[in-house]
Design a protein around this motif. Structure first.
Motif, PDB file in Angstrom:
ATOM      1  N   UNK A 101       0.822  -1.202   0.000  1.00  0.00           N
ATOM      2  CA  UNK A 101       0.000   0.000   0.000  1.00  0.00           C
ATOM      3  C   UNK A 101       0.861   1.259   0.000  1.00  0.00           C
ATOM      4  N   UNK A 102       2.018   1.223   0.642  1.00  0.00           N
ATOM      5  CA  UNK A 102       2.907   2.376   0.626  1.00  0.00           C
ATOM      6  C   UNK A 102       3.346   2.690  -0.804  1.00  0.00           C
ATOM      7  N   UNK A 103       3.612   1.647  -1.588  1.00  0.00           N
ATOM      8  CA  UNK A 103       3.984   1.852  -2.986  1.00  0.00           C
ATOM      9  C   UNK A 103       2.819   2.442  -3.770  1.00  0.00           C
ATOM     10  N   UNK A 104       1.602   1.994  -3.467  1.00  0.00           N
ATOM     11  CA  UNK A 104       0.425   2.547  -4.147  1.00  0.00           C
ATOM     12  C   UNK A 104       0.227   4.016  -3.794  1.00  0.00           C
ATOM     13  N   UNK A 105       0.441   4.359  -2.532  1.00  0.00           N
ATOM     14  CA  UNK A 105       0.320   5.759  -2.110  1.00  0.00           C
ATOM     15  C   UNK A 105       1.330   6.639  -2.843  1.00  0.00           C
ATOM     16  N   UNK A 106       2.520   6.109  -3.046  1.00  0.00           N
ATOM     17  CA  UNK A 106       3.534   6.878  -3.765  1.00  0.00           C
ATOM     18  C   UNK A 106       3.107   7.117  -5.209  1.00  0.00           C
ATOM     19  N   UNK A 229      -7.148  -8.738   6.279  1.00  0.00           N
ATOM     20  CA  UNK A 229      -6.140  -8.959   5.239  1.00  0.00           C
ATOM     21  C   UNK A 229      -6.784  -9.137   3.872  1.00  0.00           C
ATOM     22  N   UNK A 230      -7.901  -9.844   3.810  1.00  0.00           N
ATOM     23  CA  UNK A 230      -8.616  -9.999   2.541  1.00  0.00           C
ATOM     24  C   UNK A 230      -9.059  -8.638   2.009  1.00  0.00           C
ATOM     25  N   UNK A 231      -9.612  -7.823   2.886  1.00  0.00           N
ATOM     26  CA  UNK A 231     -10.050  -6.487   2.481  1.00  0.00           C
ATOM     27  C   UNK A 231      -8.871  -5.680   1.934  1.00  0.00           C
ATOM     28  N   UNK A 232      -7.748  -5.749   2.601  1.00  0.00           N
ATOM     29  CA  UNK A 232      -6.571  -4.995   2.180  1.00  0.00           C
ATOM     30  C   UNK A 232      -6.125  -5.394   0.777  1.00  0.00           C
ATOM     31  N   UNK A 238      -8.108  -3.371  -6.659  1.00  0.00           N
ATOM     32  CA  UNK A 238      -8.968  -2.373  -7.305  1.00  0.00           C
ATOM     33  C   UNK A 238      -8.220  -1.051  -7.482  1.00  0.00           C
ATOM     34  N   UNK A 239      -7.515  -0.633  -6.424  1.00  0.00           N
ATOM     35  CA  UNK A 239      -6.840   0.663  -6.466  1.00  0.00           C
ATOM     36  C   UNK A 239      -5.760   0.697  -7.540  1.00  0.00           C
ATOM     37  N   UNK A 240      -4.980  -0.375  -7.649  1.00  0.00           N
ATOM     38  CA  UNK A 240      -3.924  -0.412  -8.658  1.00  0.00           C
ATOM     39  C   UNK A 240      -4.510  -0.451 -10.059  1.00  0.00           C
TER      40      UNK A 240
END
Length: 252
Positions: A101-106, A229-232, A238-240
Motif C-alpha cells: 500500500x505504501x507503494x500505491x500511495x507513492x 487482510x482480505x479487504x486490504x 482495485x486501487x492499482x
C-alpha cells in the motif's frame, strides 16, 4: 427472447438468442448462472467471493477459481500470506501488505492534484478506497476483535448496502474530506492493526467473537484478522487497476 420460470420465492430468467454485448452487472447475484454456446471474449468478471474456497467457476468444464487465485498470488507478492495462522505469520502478512500500500500511495502522490478523488468507471476513487479500509478496520478490529462500542471513525466510507441493511449512515461524515485527513485516519488504523498483531498470542487467535454483520455466525479473532487482510488485498487490487487508468490519462 426471454423465458421466466421459478417458484413463489424466485424468478429465473432464460436469455435465448439475446444480444447482451456490453451489459453491466453490478452487485448482482449470478451464482449458478448457466451459459451455453455463448460469445464471452473480452468479458470482465470481478467476483471477490469466488475465492472463498467453497465456490467454483466452470469455464468449458474447468474450474478456473484455483488458477485465478494462484495468478493473483503471483501478481501480488505477499498476498498468499493472508491466510497465516500464527502471530509471527500475521505480523509478516501485515508488513507485506502495508509495504504494498505504501507503494500505491507513492504512485497516487505522483498524479496531478485532485486525481485521488476521481472515479474510474463508476468505482470508488482512490481516496474513497482508503476511507473504506478505515471503515473495514473499524468493523473487524475495533468492533469485532476489540469489542469497542462506538468503533467508527467518521471519515470512513461504508459499503453501498450499509444503510439499506439497517445500519446508521450518520456515523460517517458526508461529502469529500480533505485527502490529508484521509491519509491520517488511514495511517492511524494501520497502526492499530500493527500494534495489535505485535501483542496477540496464539491463544488469543482462537478466542470467539461475534460477526459484526451477522452475530449468529461465530467468528474467531483469527478469522476477523483474515478478513482484514482480505479487504486490504482486494482493495489494493482495485486501487492499482484504477491508478493504471489515471496514470495512462496523465501520459496521454
Amino acid at each position: 427472447m426471454t423465458e421466466a420460470t421459478g417458484d413463489a420465492h424466485r424468478h429465473v430468467e432464460s436469455f435465448v438468442d439475446r444480444d447482451l454485448r456490453g451489459a453491466r452487472f453490478v452487485r448482482s447475484d449470478l451464482s449458478g448462472a448457466v451459459m451455453r454456446g455463448v460469445q464471452i471474449g473480452g468479458a470482465d468478471i470481478d467476483a471477490p467471493w469466488l475465492l472463498d474456497g467453497r465456490t467454483r467457476l466452470l469455464v468449458n468444464g474447468v474450474d478456473v477459481a484455483p488458477y485465478v487465485d494462484a495468478e493473483l498470488d503471483r501478481r501480488f507478492p505477499g498476498r498468499a500470506l493472508r491466510s497465516a495462522g500464527t502471530p509471527d505469520g500475521l505480523c509478516e502478512a501485515w508488513a507485506t501488505v502495508e509495504a504494498a500500500w505504501a507503494a500505491a500511495l507513492a504512485r497516487a502522490a505522483a498524479l496531478p492534484p485532485g486525481s485521488v478523488d476521481l472515479a474510474v468507471d463508476g468505482e470508488w476513487s482512490f481516496a474513497q478506497t482508503l476511507r473504506h479500509l478505515v471503515m473495514a478496520t473499524d468493523t473487524w478490529l475495533r468492533r469485532a476483535v476489540l469489542e469497542v462500542d462506538d468503533p467508527y471513525h467518521p471519515i470512513g466510507q461504508p459499503n453501498v448496502e450499509y444503510a439499506a441493511d439497517g445500519h446508521d449512515p450518520t456515523v460517517f461524515d458526508p461529502g469529500t474530506p480533505a485527502y490529508a485527513g484521509v491519509l491520517a485516519a488511514r495511517a492511524d488504523r494501520q497502526r492499530l492493526v500493527r500494534e495489535h498483531l505485535v501483542t496477540v498470542t496464539a491463544a488469543d487467535l482462537t478466542s470467539a467473537r461475534r460477526n459484526p454483520w451477522a452475530p449468529e455466525h461465530p467468528e474467531t479473532v483469527l478469522s476477523c484478522l483474515h478478513t482484514i487482510l482480505e479487504e486490504e488485498w482486494e482493495h489494493l487490487r482495485y486501487a492499482l487497476r484504477d491508478l493504471h487508468v489515471l496514470e495512462s490519462r496523465t501520459t496521454t
